[in-house]
Enzyme design. Structure first.
Site, PDB file in Angstrom:
ATOM      1  N   HIS A 469      36.812  -7.030 -24.392  1.00  0.00           N
ATOM      2  CA  HIS A 469      36.498  -7.461 -23.173  1.00  0.00           C
ATOM      3  C   HIS A 469      37.611  -8.150 -22.381  1.00  0.00           C
ATOM      4  O   HIS A 469      38.025  -8.033 -21.231  1.00  0.00           O
ATOM      5  CB  HIS A 469      35.163  -8.447 -23.226  1.00  0.00           C
ATOM      6  CG  HIS A 469      34.856  -8.940 -21.981  1.00  0.00           C
ATOM      7  ND1 HIS A 469      33.862  -8.566 -21.160  1.00  0.00           N
ATOM      8  CD2 HIS A 469      35.277 -10.026 -21.451  1.00  0.00           C
ATOM      9  CE1 HIS A 469      33.506  -9.358 -20.220  1.00  0.00           C
ATOM     10  NE2 HIS A 469      34.355 -10.172 -19.976  1.00  0.00           N
ATOM     11  N   GLU A 470      38.482  -9.097 -22.862  1.00  0.00           N
ATOM     12  CA  GLU A 470      39.311  -9.905 -22.467  1.00  0.00           C
ATOM     13  C   GLU A 470      40.277  -8.983 -22.399  1.00  0.00           C
ATOM     14  O   GLU A 470      41.165  -9.477 -21.283  1.00  0.00           O
ATOM     15  CB  GLU A 470      39.374 -11.433 -23.333  1.00  0.00           C
ATOM     16  CG  GLU A 470      38.592 -12.323 -23.467  1.00  0.00           C
ATOM     17  CD  GLU A 470      37.903 -12.821 -22.019  1.00  0.00           C
ATOM     18  OE1 GLU A 470      38.661 -12.831 -21.281  1.00  0.00           O
ATOM     19  OE2 GLU A 470      36.748 -13.090 -21.977  1.00  0.00           O
ATOM     20  N   HIS A 473      40.454  -7.796 -19.167  1.00  0.00           N
ATOM     21  CA  HIS A 473      40.892  -8.560 -18.100  1.00  0.00           C
ATOM     22  C   HIS A 473      42.387  -8.442 -17.878  1.00  0.00           C
ATOM     23  O   HIS A 473      43.139  -8.383 -16.659  1.00  0.00           O
ATOM     24  CB  HIS A 473      40.317  -9.843 -18.070  1.00  0.00           C
ATOM     25  CG  HIS A 473      39.193 -10.387 -17.723  1.00  0.00           C
ATOM     26  ND1 HIS A 473      38.520 -10.106 -16.625  1.00  0.00           N
ATOM     27  CD2 HIS A 473      38.156 -10.603 -18.490  1.00  0.00           C
ATOM     28  CE1 HIS A 473      37.302 -10.528 -16.577  1.00  0.00           C
ATOM     29  NE2 HIS A 473      36.723 -10.879 -17.684  1.00  0.00           N
ATOM     30  N   HIS A 476      43.828  -5.321 -16.273  1.00  0.00           N
ATOM     31  CA  HIS A 476      43.764  -5.461 -14.859  1.00  0.00           C
ATOM     32  C   HIS A 476      44.985  -6.336 -14.310  1.00  0.00           C
ATOM     33  O   HIS A 476      45.396  -5.999 -13.285  1.00  0.00           O
ATOM     34  CB  HIS A 476      42.354  -6.190 -14.310  1.00  0.00           C
ATOM     35  CG  HIS A 476      41.834  -6.027 -12.994  1.00  0.00           C
ATOM     36  ND1 HIS A 476      40.554  -6.529 -12.502  1.00  0.00           N
ATOM     37  CD2 HIS A 476      42.408  -5.382 -11.897  1.00  0.00           C
ATOM     38  CE1 HIS A 476      40.432  -6.500 -11.319  1.00  0.00           C
ATOM     39  NE2 HIS A 476      41.713  -5.699 -11.008  1.00  0.00           N
TER      40      HIS A 476
END
Length: 682
Positions: A469-470, A473, A476
């Site tokens: 998940h991280e 980020h 991105h």
């Protein structure tokens, strides 16, 4: 201070701050000079006598504040992940100064006039899409911040902002201190029965770090629950652990957060009224994709009914197991995770707590997280042992594109420590910008217990999920390729920012990725095929609980921040307010506590999610719809990755996020895939 390393451009690759040379006493002097430099840069824009143009207003505005941004990102990276007493003292002193400086820019009447003049003439300026959107966003953000208020209102607004910055810093400081103080100390290893050898090793190490040789210490996580609740066989140990977690910030000691959060709520409501909004929630959502609290409330209420219903069904199954035991008792919150694993074992013949040997951290990182990114986007990772972060636990990786060109740096900070705030997050140290000629440096922080020296780090499945998940980020932040720093990285609407990270979770179970990283630490055998099938079959298992605890926290956030200024000014009892709010939405099941209670709800009272914690489920609508698209189009293929990178991740904040989504997907998102994923479909 002439020898201050923060006041000269870093000579390290990609502008990585030279943390080996930076000392705590360097920060405040660097901020002081950076504030002054930024004000001077903006004043040079506002004193220009000629009419505003994009070139004489927007371009110098985007080049201004570079020193301040560099210093701030260097400091706040440390203050969140290695907050020593000295760093905390600096942050407290800095909070009102930073707020006052930001207001001096955002509320500058002369600057606002120039931007408004450009905004009024947008159709005449011949701007490209990114330039046009830059003018629109600066105008909207300054208007939203209060640039159009009169001088008296601006003065009060500045007072409110400074006080709020102090209070949110105090909330985080209190929470960190109380979380450390409430770490549970065990005297007998029998009390930790059920934990793995590595988990017990981590408890021994945590005790040794505190000078408690011969003891075992279990540190708390940010959220209400704890991974060990699913394994601990001793009911009293489970109860102690959950009780400690739930009492944070509400014990009447020096770290009590109740007065702090009440004042935060009151001042946020007053600020919203000053800016012309009915509530803080109305103020926040007005500049998000949601648009209004009503849209948020409708979604949360729509999901709460089936989630609560499913949680009751799950609870009945847990109770049936307990009732069959020799000494039955009513299922309590601290029993849920433990008996959930028993139900999972009975229904799916699956013990998730026994999977850790297949999830060795280094292999998960290299052969799971990194490999998925390489297969999908063509990027590669090389560890740079010559580069150091802000803490010895940091690892620095250089990232390259498929054509060999440099992309940026990725910093991983995996382990928990007393100076690190709870939870997991991504932040940027350097932002990408064509205008400034900079490439990105991004950081991922987790809070995995560190085993004793020589022991492998074995992750739980939840920790594997968090890492993927991280890293979403981080991708991105690495991929966003923009001209203007205002749009760099994850600078998108708050209720869109979780979307890319949630999408990246899909690769956890993707066959070739799972087969690559989920291999036994001792035998190198892959995770057995029947276990993989059971994991897939049980994906919607316990989603009643998981959805309910999340929605309860999201509703608490909305309840606090939907108060009017008059309502927030009343003497609100925190516990009574929480109880009433959860009853209102039908999520008041004592066995299913809210994921965060108010006094340790860092996301909304010290982080950037105030009135925005709904963002996770709001973004998950887009995420579930996107996962469906990937599956329909062949999954882990370069063509798919390139499309997702070019049309969504790569645009950063330079385009309306829902417009970018439509460009990628070909239509707006639909909610059905989310309902099916969470077992909420009729």
């Amino acid at each position: 201070m002439t020898d201050n390393p923060l006041l000269s451009p870093s000579t390290l690759p990609y502008g990585l701050p030279d943390y080996d040379a930076i000392r705590a006493e360097h920060y405040l002097p660097a901020f002081e000079q950076a504030f002054a430099a930024h004000k001077d840069e903006v004043s040079r824009i506002t004193v220009v006598r000629s009419m505003p143009t994009f070139e004489n207003t927007m371009v110098p505005l985007e080049t201004s504040g570079r020193l301040l941004g560099d210093v701030a990102r260097a400091f706040y990276t440390v203050s969140s992940a290695d907050a020593t007493d000295e760093i905390q003292a600096i942050e407290e002193q800095l909070a009102p100064l930073m707020s006052a400086h930001q207001d001096s820019i955002q509320l500058d009447s002369a600057l606002f006039w120039r931007i408004k003049t450009l905004h009024d003439r947008l159709d005449e300026l011949g701007l490209d899409a990114e330039q046009r959107y830059l003018v629109e966003r600066h105008f909207t953000e300054m208007s939203h911040a209060g640039a159009g208020l009169d001088d008296e209102a601006k003065a009060r607004l500045t007072e409110l902002n400074q006080r709020l910055s102090t209070l949110t810093t105090q909330f985080e400081k209190n929470l960190l201190a109380d979380t450390n103080d409430l770490a549970v100390i065990f005297d007998d290893p029998a009390e930790l029965d059920g934990l793995s050898e590595g988990e017990v090793s981590a408890a021994v190490q945590a005790a040794a770090d505190r000078g408690l040789d011969g003891k075992w210490v279990v540190t708390l996580t940010l959220f209400t629950g704890h991974p060990y609740l699913s394994s601990l066989t001793d009911r009293a140990s489970r109860e102690r652990l959950l009780a400690a977690s739930r009492s944070r910030g509400s014990r009447g000691n020096a770290h009590d957060n109740r007065d702090t959060l009440r004042e935060i709520v009151r001042l946020r409501a007053e600020r919203a009224a000053l800016l012309g909004y009915d509530s803080h929630a109305a103020y926040i959502t007005s500049d998000e994709t949601a648009g209004s609290p009503a849209a948020v409330h409708d979604l949360l209420r729509e999901l709460a009914v089936p989630a609560a219903r499913n949680a009751v069904r799950e609870q009945q199954k847990l109770q049936a197991i307990v009732d069959a035991e020799a000494a039955p008792f009513p299922i309590a919150a601290h029993d849920w995770a433990y008996y959930t694993e028993k139900v999972r074992a009975a229904e799916y013949d699956l013990d998730r707590t026994a999977l850790r040997p297949w999830f060795e951290a280094e292999r998960v990182l290299q052969d799971g997280v990194f490999r998925a990114a390489t297969d999908l986007y063509g990027i590669t990772f090389t560890e740079r042992h010559d580069l150091h972060g802000y803490h010895p636990d940091n690892r620095v990786f250089e990232v390259h594109n498929a054509d060999g060109s440099a992309l940026g740096l990725y910093v991983l900070d995996l382990y928990t420590r007393d100076t690190k705030r709870g939870g997991a997050w991504m932040n940027s140290i350097v932002l990408q910008s064509r205008l400034r000629g900079t490439a990105p440096i991004v950081v991922n922080n987790l809070n995995v217990p560190k085993p004793a020296a020589g022991r492998p780090t074995l992750l739980s499945l939840d920790e594997v999920t968090t890492l993927f998940h991280e890293f979403g980020h981080a991708l991105h932040g690495l991929f966003a390729t923009v001209t203007y720093p205002h749009f760099a990285g994850t600078n998108v609407f708050r209720d869109f920012v979780e979307f890319p990270s949630q999408v990246n979770e899909m690769w956890i179970y993707w066959p070739e990725i799972l087969a690559s990283y989920a291999r036994h630490i001792d035998t190198d055998e892959p995770l057995p095929a029947d276990v993989v099938e059971k994991l897939h079959a049980s994906e919607a298992f316990n989603q009643g609980f998981a959805t309910s605890e999340y929605l309860a926290a999201a509703w608490l956030d909305q309840a606090w921040h939907s108060l009017s200024s008059a309502e927030a000014a009343e003497d609100v009892d925190v516990a009574a307010f929480e109880a009433a709010a959860l009853t209102d939405i039908g999520l008041d099941n004592p066995a299913v506590p809210t994921r965060y209670s108010s006094t340790y709800f860092a996301h909304v009272f010290s982080g950037g999610y105030s009135a925005g914690y709904y963002s996770y489920i709001w973004s998950e609508v887009l995420d579930a719809d996107t996962v469906e698209w990937f599956r329909e189009n062949g999954g882990l293929r370069r063509e798919n990755g390139d499309r997702f990178r070019d049309r969504l991740l790569g645009v950063g904040g330079s385009k309306d996020p829902l417009e970018a989504y439509r460009d990628f997907r070909g239509r707006d998102a639909v909610i059905q895939p989310l309902l099916e994923r969470r077992g909420l479909a009729d």
